[in-house]
Design a protein around this motif. Structure first.
Motif, PDB file in Angstrom:
ATOM      1  N   SER A 365     -39.341 -35.874 -78.534  1.00 34.31           N
ATOM      2  CA  SER A 365     -39.896 -36.720 -77.476  1.00 34.31           C
ATOM      3  C   SER A 365     -39.321 -38.129 -77.531  1.00 34.31           C
ATOM      4  O   SER A 365     -39.439 -38.890 -76.563  1.00 34.31           O
ATOM      5  N   TRP A 366     -38.688 -38.508 -78.640  1.00 32.60           N
ATOM      6  CA  TRP A 366     -38.132 -39.857 -78.788  1.00 32.60           C
ATOM      7  C   TRP A 366     -36.622 -39.866 -78.670  1.00 32.60           C
ATOM      8  O   TRP A 366     -35.979 -40.845 -79.066  1.00 32.60           O
ATOM      9  N   LYS A 367     -36.047 -38.804 -78.100  1.00 30.23           N
ATOM     10  CA  LYS A 367     -34.624 -38.823 -77.739  1.00 30.23           C
ATOM     11  C   LYS A 367     -34.525 -39.475 -76.366  1.00 30.23           C
ATOM     12  O   LYS A 367     -34.550 -38.821 -75.329  1.00 30.23           O
ATOM     13  N   LEU A 368     -34.423 -40.797 -76.350  1.00 29.58           N
ATOM     14  CA  LEU A 368     -34.465 -41.586 -75.130  1.00 29.58           C
ATOM     15  C   LEU A 368     -33.088 -42.175 -74.833  1.00 29.58           C
ATOM     16  O   LEU A 368     -32.311 -42.442 -75.757  1.00 29.58           O
ATOM     17  N   PRO A 369     -32.764 -42.408 -73.560  1.00 27.94           N
ATOM     18  CA  PRO A 369     -31.482 -43.049 -73.245  1.00 27.94           C
ATOM     19  C   PRO A 369     -31.263 -44.357 -73.990  1.00 27.94           C
ATOM     20  O   PRO A 369     -30.138 -44.661 -74.402  1.00 27.94           O
ATOM     21  N   ARG A 370     -32.331 -45.117 -74.181  1.00 26.79           N
ATOM     22  CA  ARG A 370     -32.188 -46.401 -74.870  1.00 26.79           C
ATOM     23  C   ARG A 370     -31.713 -46.221 -76.310  1.00 26.79           C
ATOM     24  O   ARG A 370     -31.063 -47.095 -76.874  1.00 26.79           O
ATOM     25  N   PHE A 371     -32.044 -45.092 -76.935  1.00 20.03           N
ATOM     26  CA  PHE A 371     -31.710 -44.844 -78.335  1.00 20.03           C
ATOM     27  C   PHE A 371     -30.502 -43.918 -78.497  1.00 20.03           C
ATOM     28  O   PHE A 371     -30.213 -43.444 -79.593  1.00 20.03           O
ATOM     29  N   SER A 372     -29.762 -43.683 -77.415  1.00 22.49           N
ATOM     30  CA  SER A 372     -28.663 -42.729 -77.441  1.00 22.49           C
ATOM     31  C   SER A 372     -27.520 -43.186 -78.349  1.00 22.49           C
ATOM     32  O   SER A 372     -27.156 -44.372 -78.374  1.00 22.49           O
ATOM     33  N   ALA A 373     -26.938 -42.232 -79.049  1.00 29.02           N
ATOM     34  CA  ALA A 373     -25.744 -42.515 -79.857  1.00 29.02           C
ATOM     35  C   ALA A 373     -24.495 -42.584 -78.998  1.00 29.02           C
ATOM     36  O   ALA A 373     -23.432 -42.986 -79.484  1.00 29.02           O
ATOM     37  N   GLU A 374     -24.596 -42.211 -77.731  1.00 25.11           N
ATOM     38  CA  GLU A 374     -23.433 -42.167 -76.856  1.00 25.11           C
ATOM     39  C   GLU A 374     -23.438 -43.275 -75.820  1.00 25.11           C
ATOM     40  O   GLU A 374     -22.658 -43.223 -74.863  1.00 25.11           O
ATOM     41  N   ARG A 375     -24.281 -44.291 -75.974  1.00 29.39           N
ATOM     42  CA  ARG A 375     -24.254 -45.378 -75.018  1.00 29.39           C
ATOM     43  C   ARG A 375     -22.918 -46.132 -75.145  1.00 29.39           C
ATOM     44  O   ARG A 375     -22.351 -46.234 -76.228  1.00 29.39           O
ATOM     45  N   PRO A 376     -22.407 -46.652 -74.045  1.00 28.12           N
ATOM     46  CA  PRO A 376     -21.028 -47.171 -74.024  1.00 28.12           C
ATOM     47  C   PRO A 376     -20.738 -48.258 -75.051  1.00 28.12           C
ATOM     48  O   PRO A 376     -19.624 -48.325 -75.581  1.00 28.12           O
ATOM     49  N   SER A 377     -21.699 -49.117 -75.325  1.00 26.41           N
ATOM     50  CA  SER A 377     -21.445 -50.207 -76.263  1.00 26.41           C
ATOM     51  C   SER A 377     -21.365 -49.746 -77.706  1.00 26.41           C
ATOM     52  O   SER A 377     -20.855 -50.478 -78.565  1.00 26.41           O
ATOM     53  N   LEU A 378     -21.829 -48.521 -77.964  1.00 26.73           N
ATOM     54  CA  LEU A 378     -21.972 -48.063 -79.353  1.00 26.73           C
ATOM     55  C   LEU A 378     -20.922 -47.050 -79.775  1.00 26.73           C
ATOM     56  O   LEU A 378     -20.342 -47.162 -80.861  1.00 26.73           O
ATOM     57  N   LEU A 379     -20.659 -46.036 -78.951  1.00 31.91           N
ATOM     58  CA  LEU A 379     -19.774 -44.950 -79.342  1.00 31.91           C
ATOM     59  C   LEU A 379     -18.325 -45.369 -79.129  1.00 31.91           C
ATOM     60  O   LEU A 379     -17.919 -45.715 -78.016  1.00 31.91           O
ATOM     61  N   ILE A 380     -17.550 -45.338 -80.200  1.00 39.02           N
ATOM     62  CA  ILE A 380     -16.129 -45.667 -80.126  1.00 39.02           C
ATOM     63  C   ILE A 380     -15.360 -44.384 -79.845  1.00 39.02           C
ATOM     64  O   ILE A 380     -15.438 -43.431 -80.626  1.00 39.02           O
ATOM     65  N   THR A 381     -14.628 -44.343 -78.731  1.00 42.54           N
ATOM     66  CA  THR A 381     -13.890 -43.135 -78.356  1.00 42.54           C
ATOM     67  C   THR A 381     -12.395 -43.359 -78.405  1.00 42.54           C
ATOM     68  O   THR A 381     -11.921 -44.503 -78.506  1.00 42.54           O
TER      69      THR A 381
END
Length: 381
Positions: A365-381
């Motif tokens: 229930s706490w897998k929220l967009p705000r806490f995503s590991a794939e948000r643009p500022s965080l995930l280095i691709t």
């Protein structure tokens, strides 16, 4: 190297989040292994000390809601352990004139979630907490449900309960490799290899090293911070029954906790230390940093301005937007991770439970967009 040993779930890192995950996994009855590269309860990371703040006062409603889960999970751990871990002191957020943070987003988020709070000015602050010396134009919020978590005791309780429920927790067991094998993983240390169907990674400052074999890298900044405990001129003024936890919204933020664990209050700055790595950090306090903390105490809490009892160093592992990470590892259906970004301890037990749900069930229930590991500022691709 011995033959592979089978577990349902392997937890990497046994600080606050990993210890909690080990407990909640063992509570579900799954075969659980926890691996810690240092000794259990070590002070090299981010989660060991007498206390951490727990509060509802956030500028985003997701966090205000998440505190409900935090209080509930801590209550369950307290019931099973027979030990009080959360202490309500009330909490103050100070907004001096000219600070970047404004009280209105905090008020709005609290009101949206039905959390009671008080708006205070100079006169109310001075009357209720005479230890404070604040400027006349200051604004503050008081939230009665705030307080502290007995941090090291809570970590120990999670590990003790996990072990009692059958989890195997191994210290001085640095993970040397992680490999995907079918739907599961092989995890190796210097002496053993383990096979598991699910994985929780709670490695904090060492997170990117653990994610690298899975083809993932996060944009993280690691800093060395420190807190000071003071021998107050007026000890009674800083007892938890009389003095709240607090945050001073300046640049950098200051924060503090009443006397707990040592006979004097704790004061620190948020994000004022140097960039380091988990392995390069020093354990030596920075005198210039200590002087800034002392200056704040001298100006705003003169009743605490006694000798320094102790200075403790710790690590901050920070995301660019300062939001938590609580998600599946990108590209993995049965591996989860979390980063507390210097304010996550209050949620530790709830995060541990969520990490287990993500790794074993694929959702929480706490897998929220705000806490995503794939948000643009965080995930280095």
């Amino acid at each position: 190297m011995t033959g592979a040993i089978n577990y349902d779930l392997v937890v990497i890192g046994l600080g606050a989040f990993g210890s909690a995950a080990s407990y909640w996994a063992a509570r579900r009855g799954v075969r659980t292994l926890g691996l810690e590269r240092f000794n259990l309860g070590h002070g090299r990371g981010a989660s060991e000390d007498h206390s951490r703040i727990i509060r509802r006062a956030y500028a985003a409603p997701e966090y205000v809601r998440f505190i409900d889960a935090a209080f509930e999970t801590w209550r369950e751990v307290e019931e099973e352990s027979g030990e009080q871990l959360v202490f309500r002191t009330g909490g103050l957020d100070f907004f001096p004139e000219g600070c970047e943070d404004k009280p209105e987003p905090y008020e709005q988020a609290l009101a949206e979630e039905g959390a009671a709070f008080e708006k205070l000015g100079f006169d109310e602050i001075a009357s209720r907490w005479p230890a404070w010396r604040v400027p006349e134009g200051i604004r503050a919020l008081f939230q009665a449900e705030a307080g502290l978590v007995a941090a090291s005791r809570a970590n120990s309780a999670h590990r003790r309960l996990a072990t009692a429920r059958g989890a195997d927790l191994k210290e001085n067991s640095e993970v040397r490799s992680i490999e995907r094998v079918g739907e599961g993983f092989t995890v190796s240390t210097a002496t053993d290899t383990y096979e598991c169907g699910a994985l929780v990674i709670a490695a904090d400052a060492w997170m990117n090293g653990m994610l690298a074999p899975l083809g993932v890298r996060l944009n993280l900044r690691i800093r060395q911070e420190q807190v000071a405990y003071f021998d107050p001129l007026d000890p009674a003024a800083f007892e938890p029954e009389r003095f709240p936890v607090w945050i001073w919204h300046s640049d950098p933020h200051a924060y503090g906790i009443p006397s707990f664990g040592l006979p004097g209050p704790k004061v620190g700055l948020h994000g004022a230390g140097p960039d380091v790595t988990g392995d390069s950090r020093s354990f030596e306090p920075d005198p210039a940093y200590a002087a800034k903390v002392q200056d704040f105490v001298r100006e705003h809490l003169p009743a605490a301005d006694g000798p320094t009892l102790e200075i403790r160093t710790c690590l901050y592992t920070l995301t660019p937007d300062m939001d938590l990470v609580l998600d599946l590892v990108p590209g993995c259906k049965s591996a989860s991770l979390s980063i507390g970004t210097a304010h996550g301890f209050k949620f530790a037990s709830a995060i541990g439970r969520s990490l287990v749900e993500l790794a074993l069930d694929g959702h929480s229930s706490w897998k929220l967009p705000r806490f995503s590991a794939e948000r643009p500022s965080l995930l280095i691709t």
